[in-house]
Motif scaffolding. Sequence first.
Motif, PDB file in Angstrom:
ATOM      1  N   THR A 176     -20.839  -4.731   9.327  1.00 57.51           N
ATOM      2  CA  THR A 176     -21.097  -3.312   9.541  1.00 57.51           C
ATOM      3  C   THR A 176     -19.830  -2.534   9.213  1.00 57.51           C
ATOM      4  OG1 THR A 176     -22.699  -3.806  11.275  1.00 57.51           O
ATOM      5  CG2 THR A 176     -21.841  -1.564  11.193  1.00 57.51           C
ATOM      6  N   LEU A 177     -19.908  -1.659   8.154  1.00 51.21           N
ATOM      7  CA  LEU A 177     -18.700  -0.979   7.660  1.00 51.21           C
ATOM      8  C   LEU A 177     -18.908   0.500   7.272  1.00 51.21           C
ATOM      9  CD1 LEU A 177     -17.080  -3.595   5.243  1.00 51.21           C
ATOM     10  CD2 LEU A 177     -16.057  -2.674   7.289  1.00 51.21           C
ATOM     11  N   GLN A 219     -22.087   0.980   7.662  1.00 52.48           N
ATOM     12  CA  GLN A 219     -23.467   0.618   7.391  1.00 52.48           C
ATOM     13  C   GLN A 219     -23.587  -0.900   7.275  1.00 52.48           C
ATOM     14  OE1 GLN A 219     -25.885   2.901   7.495  1.00 52.48           O
ATOM     15  NE2 GLN A 219     -24.228   4.337   7.990  1.00 52.48           N
ATOM     16  N   ARG A 243     -24.479  -4.520   5.913  1.00 51.94           N
ATOM     17  CA  ARG A 243     -24.656  -5.115   4.587  1.00 51.94           C
ATOM     18  C   ARG A 243     -24.264  -6.580   4.653  1.00 51.94           C
ATOM     19  NH1 ARG A 243     -20.630  -1.067   2.259  1.00 51.94           N
ATOM     20  NH2 ARG A 243     -21.437  -0.068   4.130  1.00 51.94           N
ATOM     21  N   LEU A 268     -12.612  -4.718  -1.582  1.00 51.73           N
ATOM     22  CA  LEU A 268     -13.287  -4.177  -0.403  1.00 51.73           C
ATOM     23  C   LEU A 268     -12.451  -3.058   0.223  1.00 51.73           C
ATOM     24  CD1 LEU A 268     -15.737  -4.469   1.519  1.00 51.73           C
ATOM     25  CD2 LEU A 268     -14.336  -6.040   2.874  1.00 51.73           C
ATOM     26  N   TRP A 269     -11.157  -3.241   0.236  1.00 49.54           N
ATOM     27  CA  TRP A 269     -10.249  -2.234   0.777  1.00 49.54           C
ATOM     28  C   TRP A 269     -10.390  -0.917   0.024  1.00 49.54           C
ATOM     29  CZ3 TRP A 269      -4.714  -1.522  -1.115  1.00 49.54           C
ATOM     30  CH2 TRP A 269      -4.004  -0.633  -0.287  1.00 49.54           C
ATOM     31  N   ARG A 328     -12.955   0.007  -1.909  1.00 50.93           N
ATOM     32  CA  ARG A 328     -14.334   0.507  -1.869  1.00 50.93           C
ATOM     33  C   ARG A 328     -14.691   1.123  -0.525  1.00 50.93           C
ATOM     34  NH1 ARG A 328     -16.486  -3.995  -3.248  1.00 50.93           N
ATOM     35  NH2 ARG A 328     -17.380  -4.682  -1.265  1.00 50.93           N
ATOM     36  N   GLU A 329     -14.299   0.466   0.554  1.00 50.60           N
ATOM     37  CA  GLU A 329     -14.727   0.892   1.881  1.00 50.60           C
ATOM     38  C   GLU A 329     -13.694   1.722   2.634  1.00 50.60           C
ATOM     39  OE1 GLU A 329     -17.697   0.535   2.965  1.00 50.60           O
ATOM     40  OE2 GLU A 329     -18.462  -0.796   1.410  1.00 50.60           O
ATOM     41  N   PHE A 330     -12.415   1.547   2.289  1.00 48.82           N
ATOM     42  CA  PHE A 330     -11.361   2.247   3.030  1.00 48.82           C
ATOM     43  C   PHE A 330     -10.540   3.178   2.147  1.00 48.82           C
ATOM     44  CE2 PHE A 330     -12.213  -1.735   5.269  1.00 48.82           C
ATOM     45  CZ  PHE A 330     -12.422  -1.287   6.564  1.00 48.82           C
ATOM     46  N   ALA A 364      -6.384   0.970   7.171  1.00 50.50           N
ATOM     47  CA  ALA A 364      -7.389  -0.094   7.297  1.00 50.50           C
ATOM     48  C   ALA A 364      -6.853  -1.253   8.131  1.00 50.50           C
ATOM     49  CB  ALA A 364      -7.819  -0.593   5.918  1.00 50.50           C
ATOM     50  N   ILE A 399     -13.708  -4.338  12.521  1.00 50.47           N
ATOM     51  CA  ILE A 399     -14.947  -4.422  11.763  1.00 50.47           C
ATOM     52  C   ILE A 399     -15.876  -5.390  12.490  1.00 50.47           C
ATOM     53  CG2 ILE A 399     -13.914  -3.880   9.525  1.00 50.47           C
ATOM     54  CD1 ILE A 399     -13.958  -6.830   8.840  1.00 50.47           C
ATOM     55  N   ASP A 433     -15.145 -11.451  -0.216  1.00 53.21           N
ATOM     56  CA  ASP A 433     -14.873 -10.079   0.206  1.00 53.21           C
ATOM     57  C   ASP A 433     -13.919 -10.044   1.394  1.00 53.21           C
ATOM     58  OD1 ASP A 433     -16.745  -8.627  -1.576  1.00 53.21           O
ATOM     59  OD2 ASP A 433     -18.280  -9.714  -0.449  1.00 53.21           O
TER      60      ASP A 433
END
Length: 222
Positions: free
Chosen positions: A43-44, A46, A48, A91-92, A94-96, A102, A107, A135
Amino acid sequence: NPGGMSPAPPTMADYADVARVLGEGMPSLDGLASFTESDVPVTLPQPRSLQAAFVSANYFDVLGVRAEIGRTFAPEEGGAASPVAIISRALWMREFGGNSSAVGRPIQVGGQIFDVIGVAQQGFAGPTQTVRGADLWLPIGFVNRVAMDDPFGQPGTRLIRYVGRMRDGTGIDRVQAELGVAAGRLGVARPLGVPGPAQLVASADASVERVRVEVSGLARSE
């Protein structure tokens, strides 16, 4: 199958026993780390599914991989008492958004809260060269708690891979010989190339002086 009895299950070796026997019985390697891979629900914020590698605490040290920011695992962080995570650079970003904040963020993975302690250096996705790549990396002690798949259809049983750095001047023939002796000590020796559980296979990539030891059909103890 006389008398209607079920065939005996294949020989299984305990994860801790394998790690100890390989570590003690393969002096040709300068460090040996273990890992396994699985999809995990994250969960990030959302929910996935992401690809996680569950690794021993010395994994990044053995591979010579640094953290781009933050740090890698400390020696005591390989067990289920250390809910910490390292995320990939992809991932860093894309999500953060590549924000250094971060590191230290929590998480949720499989219902468990992990604190992000670092971001792996750019370009690193793991030693298996899969198309997708990892990831995030979690302590191997959490594999049976948050992993989604069960590849052998038996709870607590999965493929554990080992990766080690060969000492200077060591050839793959010596590694193979040591591996054969170690397999015999574990009682899981099989001819190389014969499919089946509990098979030990060694391969080497001379460009990085690394040997990967794959151990299949191994029951992991808590």
